[in-house]
Design a protein around this motif. Sequence first.
Motif, short mmCIF file in Angstrom:
data_model
loop_
_atom_site.label_atom_id
_atom_site.label_comp_id
_atom_site.label_asym_id
_atom_site.label_seq_id
_atom_site.Cartn_x
_atom_site.Cartn_y
_atom_site.Cartn_z
N LEU A 134 39.67 37.52 37.96
CA LEU A 134 40.05 36.12 37.90
C LEU A 134 40.01 35.60 36.46
O LEU A 134 40.87 34.82 36.05
CB LEU A 134 39.13 35.28 38.79
CG LEU A 134 39.29 35.49 40.28
CD1 LEU A 134 38.24 34.71 41.04
CD2 LEU A 134 40.69 35.11 40.73
N VAL A 135 39.03 36.03 35.69
CA VAL A 135 38.96 35.63 34.29
C VAL A 135 40.19 36.13 33.54
O VAL A 135 40.80 35.42 32.76
CB VAL A 135 37.65 36.14 33.63
CG1 VAL A 135 37.71 36.00 32.12
CG2 VAL A 135 36.48 35.38 34.18
N ARG A 136 40.59 37.36 33.82
CA ARG A 136 41.79 37.91 33.16
C ARG A 136 43.04 37.16 33.59
O ARG A 136 43.94 36.97 32.79
CB ARG A 136 41.93 39.40 33.48
CG ARG A 136 40.92 40.22 32.71
CD ARG A 136 41.16 41.67 32.94
NE ARG A 136 40.10 42.44 32.29
CZ ARG A 136 39.66 43.59 32.72
NH1 ARG A 136 40.18 44.14 33.80
NH2 ARG A 136 38.71 44.23 32.09
N CYS A 137 43.12 36.76 34.87
CA CYS A 137 44.28 35.99 35.33
C CYS A 137 44.34 34.64 34.63
O CYS A 137 45.40 34.20 34.24
CB CYS A 137 44.22 35.79 36.84
SG CYS A 137 44.55 37.28 37.77
N CYS A 138 43.20 34.01 34.47
CA CYS A 138 43.16 32.74 33.76
C CYS A 138 43.54 32.91 32.31
O CYS A 138 44.11 32.03 31.69
CB CYS A 138 41.76 32.11 33.85
SG CYS A 138 41.34 31.53 35.49
#
Length: 141
Positions: A134-138
């Motif tokens: 999720l951090v990478r998607c953000c």
Amino acid sequence: MRSVEYPSTKSRLEARRGPARPRRRVVATLSPDEDYAMLRGFIMLVVCWAWRIPQTELIATTRCRAEVAWARQVGMYLAHVSCGMSLSESGRLFGRDRTTAAHACRLVEDERDDPAIDASLDALDAVLRVGRILVRCCEGA
């Protein structure tokens, strides 16, 4: 019979508004420092949630109760193993030295022989891996 070409909806909109502009990104990109800070916060959140203890106890300078010490050791282990932090970084996350983080990793790894502990650590590891995604998607990566 003659074939009639009807203008497409897209060309009619372009005629009214002009050429289409590129879409704006909804999510802003994160700097490496913000990415790291978000991951640190997520690790703390997961450990506090799993043991139902406040963050103040987790980062306290004293050992606290045995269950708090165990939660802290598991947190350092997960930060090092699941998130790829160095021992210095994982220790610093919980206000401890790198040697304390190394000791915590050895203790937790030894306890993984117990199937119940192994299953719970696998579940927490999965939660942290999803968090990293999720951090990478953000981040937009």
